[in-house]
Design an enzyme around this catalytic site. Sequence first.
Site, short mmCIF file in Angstrom:
data_model
loop_
_atom_site.label_atom_id
_atom_site.label_comp_id
_atom_site.label_asym_id
_atom_site.label_seq_id
_atom_site.Cartn_x
_atom_site.Cartn_y
_atom_site.Cartn_z
N ASP A 160 0.82 -1.21 0.00
CA ASP A 160 0.00 0.00 0.00
C ASP A 160 0.86 1.27 0.00
O ASP A 160 0.35 2.37 -0.24
CB ASP A 160 -0.97 0.00 1.18
CG ASP A 160 -0.29 0.07 2.55
OD1 ASP A 160 0.95 -0.05 2.62
OD2 ASP A 160 -1.01 0.24 3.55
N GLU A 161 2.17 1.12 0.23
CA GLU A 161 3.06 2.28 0.18
C GLU A 161 3.05 2.95 -1.20
O GLU A 161 3.36 4.14 -1.32
CB GLU A 161 4.49 1.86 0.52
CG GLU A 161 4.70 1.41 1.96
CD GLU A 161 5.14 2.54 2.87
OE1 GLU A 161 5.26 3.68 2.39
OE2 GLU A 161 5.36 2.26 4.05
N LYS B 128 8.92 -0.02 -5.36
CA LYS B 128 7.83 -1.00 -5.40
C LYS B 128 6.77 -0.62 -6.43
O LYS B 128 6.18 -1.49 -7.08
CB LYS B 128 7.20 -1.13 -4.01
CG LYS B 128 8.08 -1.82 -2.99
CD LYS B 128 8.38 -3.28 -3.35
CE LYS B 128 7.16 -4.17 -3.21
NZ LYS B 128 7.49 -5.59 -3.48
#
Length: 346
Positions: free
Chosen positions: A125-126, A157
């Site tokens: 979720d970052e 990511k």
Amino acid sequence: MKQILVTGGCGFIGSNFVHYMLRQHPEYTIVNLDKLTYAGNPENLRDVEHLPTYRFVHGDIADRSLVEDLMKDADAVVHFAAETHVDRSIMDAGSFITTDVHGTFVLLEAARKFPVRRFVHISTDEVYGTAMSPEGVSRPSLETDALMPLSPYAASKAGADRLAFSYWATHNVPVIISRCSNNYGPYQYPEKLIPLFVTNALDNIPLPVYGDGKNTRDWIFVEDHCRAIDTLLHCDGYDGEVFNIGASQEFSVLQITDLILNILGKPASLLQYVKDRAGHVPRHAVDSSKFARIFDWNPVTNFEAMLEKTVTWYVEHESWWRRIKEQDANYRAYYQQQYREREGKS
């Protein structure tokens, strides 16, 4: 499926997933490819080394020859391997780009050359940055929200996430992407929030809280996450999809600090405010209603109960974390730079 290639299986979530799969699917062979960087710990899987259905391979996901050799026999891939710590990415971003983006590229190329039935890419979720609507209203992130990473880790990511999607869109590699909220549980490297605070409290060392400590996260127990990944691994008809995975259990750093101190019977005086980190996201939370609706899935654990269970694990496995905190030069250098220099700078 007969053989699952797990990357980064000696890390926190990866080792919990390997344990989970060996329990739930004893008919599968699990091949664990791990470079054993600072957070990859073979002790996490010492109890399954003897099993004929488990195989450990020490190697780098960026090693094309090795990855292709392993991919030839794999029916599916679950890709955890990554540099993951936000603070470390702020200090030195290079290894994050190399591992998270290039390493993912090597795996995807191998999966294109030697087709697999499923490639589960573990994102985070970052990648969303702060949880909010396009209009700037605070709310849990949706799969359709723009990716606005606020740290080099999150950006690496996000790059890997979109690269994985492109290999489905361009090459029909059967990718599914999961974006999960903060995990907690056993075997987590003790520089992360919960194990750091638990082990510091056990040693009566100050618990370093960034800024005002009001930053909130949605927390999911690691085994709930493992169940969700298992669901994605075995589903049909969802290639190219992104799924948020969360528990809708949001707590601030201060709330977690209080809970840990209460569980351990330690004084509030151990809390120590330190200078905030750069790009600190005020809120991470995901809306996982899409995943829940399609797969009739919900987390089965309660945060307070599982936090107490997690604290107990660290109490009962002191030798595991003390070896890291007292003998691992990498950890000690990181802690010295990250926290000692921030004391008194809140």
